[in-house]
Design a protein around this motif. Structure first.
Motif, PDB file in Angstrom:
ATOM      1  N   ALA A  87       0.838  -1.201   0.000  1.00 29.43           N
ATOM      2  CA  ALA A  87       0.000   0.000   0.000  1.00 29.43           C
ATOM      3  C   ALA A  87       0.874   1.253   0.000  1.00 29.43           C
ATOM      4  O   ALA A  87       0.638   2.201  -0.758  1.00 29.43           O
ATOM      5  N   ALA A  88       1.907   1.244   0.839  1.00 30.66           N
ATOM      6  CA  ALA A  88       2.795   2.411   0.948  1.00 30.66           C
ATOM      7  C   ALA A  88       3.485   2.709  -0.379  1.00 30.66           C
ATOM      8  O   ALA A  88       3.636   3.872  -0.772  1.00 30.66           O
ATOM      9  N   ALA A  89       3.893   1.664  -1.083  1.00 30.62           N
ATOM     10  CA  ALA A  89       4.589   1.860  -2.362  1.00 30.62           C
ATOM     11  C   ALA A  89       3.681   2.561  -3.362  1.00 30.62           C
ATOM     12  O   ALA A  89       4.131   3.367  -4.176  1.00 30.62           O
ATOM     13  N   LEU A  90       2.395   2.270  -3.275  1.00 33.63           N
ATOM     14  CA  LEU A  90       1.425   2.887  -4.178  1.00 33.63           C
ATOM     15  C   LEU A  90       1.201   4.363  -3.789  1.00 33.63           C
ATOM     16  O   LEU A  90       0.973   5.221  -4.656  1.00 33.63           O
ATOM     17  N   ILE A 201       4.171  15.462  -1.639  1.00 32.10           N
ATOM     18  CA  ILE A 201       5.233  15.980  -2.500  1.00 32.10           C
ATOM     19  C   ILE A 201       4.920  15.537  -3.924  1.00 32.10           C
ATOM     20  O   ILE A 201       4.966  14.345  -4.218  1.00 32.10           O
ATOM     21  N   ASP A 202       4.581  16.488  -4.785  1.00 36.38           N
ATOM     22  CA  ASP A 202       4.243  16.160  -6.178  1.00 36.38           C
ATOM     23  C   ASP A 202       3.207  15.040  -6.269  1.00 36.38           C
ATOM     24  O   ASP A 202       3.381  14.090  -7.055  1.00 36.38           O
ATOM     25  N   GLY A 203       2.162  15.129  -5.467  1.00 30.49           N
ATOM     26  CA  GLY A 203       1.094  14.136  -5.557  1.00 30.49           C
ATOM     27  C   GLY A 203       1.383  12.825  -4.868  1.00 30.49           C
ATOM     28  O   GLY A 203       0.598  11.880  -4.958  1.00 30.49           O
ATOM     29  N   ARG A 204       2.516  12.745  -4.163  1.00 28.18           N
ATOM     30  CA  ARG A 204       2.838  11.521  -3.430  1.00 28.18           C
ATOM     31  C   ARG A 204       2.892  11.799  -1.935  1.00 28.18           C
ATOM     32  O   ARG A 204       3.295  12.862  -1.508  1.00 28.18           O
ATOM     33  N   MET A 205       2.529  10.781  -1.160  1.00 24.91           N
ATOM     34  CA  MET A 205       2.547  10.897   0.301  1.00 24.91           C
ATOM     35  C   MET A 205       3.924  10.431   0.797  1.00 24.91           C
ATOM     36  O   MET A 205       4.271   9.268   0.629  1.00 24.91           O
TER      37      MET A 205
ATOM     38  N   MET B  75       8.337   8.130 -11.359  1.00 26.14           N
ATOM     39  CA  MET B  75       8.899   7.214 -10.369  1.00 26.14           C
ATOM     40  C   MET B  75       7.874   6.178  -9.993  1.00 26.14           C
ATOM     41  O   MET B  75       6.692   6.487  -9.877  1.00 26.14           O
ATOM     42  N   GLU B  76       8.342   4.963  -9.783  1.00 24.30           N
ATOM     43  CA  GLU B  76       7.473   3.909  -9.274  1.00 24.30           C
ATOM     44  C   GLU B  76       8.221   3.213  -8.145  1.00 24.30           C
ATOM     45  O   GLU B  76       9.407   2.913  -8.288  1.00 24.30           O
ATOM     46  N   VAL B  77       7.558   2.985  -7.040  1.00 22.11           N
ATOM     47  CA  VAL B  77       8.190   2.252  -5.939  1.00 22.11           C
ATOM     48  C   VAL B  77       7.797   0.780  -6.051  1.00 22.11           C
ATOM     49  O   VAL B  77       6.612   0.455  -6.092  1.00 22.11           O
TER      50      VAL B  77
END
Lengths: 212, 212
Positions: A87-90, A201-205, B75-77
């Motif tokens: 979930a975090a990676a997403l 940050i740029d749409g990411r948590m 970027m993709e995690v």
């Protein structure tokens, strides 16, 4: 291969000519016993969990049951990617630093203990992954958890909701504490609540490591 | 492929004809910048972490740096199996229920905050995975953490120490709170401290789910 039917199905191409034993939801003990019986009969058995079998999964139950019911079989736990991490990676990178995982299901842990844990981790500024946040019958728990977090964190604290990660129904919602309860959250969701330094940050948590 | 040299080396057969950029320890920002520069130049770049890149890894730093230094790259995690989970699998199933991950390194988080978190999770009866528990120069932190856990848990509480999991030097020690500090613990170790229900079952460290 022993497992809850949807998990065994998810194996797809990996399933060859293995003997398959499936069972429905809520029949964990039964499923586990089937695996142990097959193993005692000399079979090499894989007992399937989703995510990591050692996190709210079947690994511990298999060990408890083997000891309690006298199954002397070899066991190896193959770790997997637990729901909080996928979930975090997403969401971005909310779990970069210290964090906690807490299940809101009070089936196996008393609700008073869950509340105590929520209060402790909320006050200690830990990022928190909530497992089993809500089901059709169990709605109050996420409301109460949100109330506890709001006592310690601003309403603008980033919150991620990842649902059915890795499946075709995968869904990601990035919101905040004040708007969490208006979102769709279900049994296949993991909710990640940021701490005081988590930001978008740029749409990411992201929970920054402190380089910037 | 960009990464700390030993991590890139660990890729083994997976490394083909990719261009490789490695750097030493403690040069995380430099390594991250190299990855972002290659990506901006049009390369498809993999920035390697051990375990899960989103847990004490490089994912968050890459996002912070991209925003702060103006790298507009996709970027993709890709989530991985974090050290707590691979360590737990070796120990048995200590992380079956609610747990916390806390790093004892005070390089990026003030020690006072780490102490506050240790006190909170110890009092809330969470199983705790300690990352970066001890280094040659940093010895006091594990002693202090052990003291805090002892205030809330008996000395017989099971503790697992897994070191260099997955490598040829892999080592597992199962001990308890009273004997933890006599064991070898280093930078490649993860220490898992059980809670009030964690117990040894047939030589494995298990936090029971409550079926028995």
């Amino acid at each position: 291969m022993v497992g809850y039917a949807p998990y065994v199905e998810a194996l797809g191409d990996l399933l060859g000519r293995q003997k398959v034993v499936t069972s429905g939801m809520m029949q964990e003990a039964e499923r586990c016993r089937a695996a142990l019986e097959q193993a005692r009969a000399g079979q090499v058995v894989a007992l399937i969990s989703s995510g990591d079998a050692g996190v709210y999964g079947m690994a511990g139950l298999a060990m408890e049951m083997a000891a309690a019911e006298g199954f002397a079989v070899d066991m190896e736990v193959i770790p997997g990617i637990t729901a909080a991490n996928s979930a975090a990676a997403l969401m971005g990178a909310p779990l970069m630093l210290d964090s906690a995982s807490i299940s809101l299901s009070d089936l196996l842990v008393p609700w008073e203990m869950i509340v105590k844990r929520l209060e402790a981790v909320a006050a200690a500024d830990l990022v928190v992954a909530l497992y089993n946040p809500r089901s059709r019958k169990r709605v109050m728990q996420l409301e109460e958890a949100t109330r506890i977090f709001r006592l310690h964190r601003p309403g603008t604290t980033p919150v991620g909701i990842a649902t059915a990660v890795g499946s075709e129904e995968e869904q990601l919602v990035l919101t905040d504490l004040d708007h969490l309860l208006q979102q769709e959250v279900g049994m296949r969701s993991v909710v990640v609540v940021g701490n005081s330094s988590t930001r978008m940050i740029d749409g990411r948590m992201v929970t920054p490591r402190g380089y910037y």
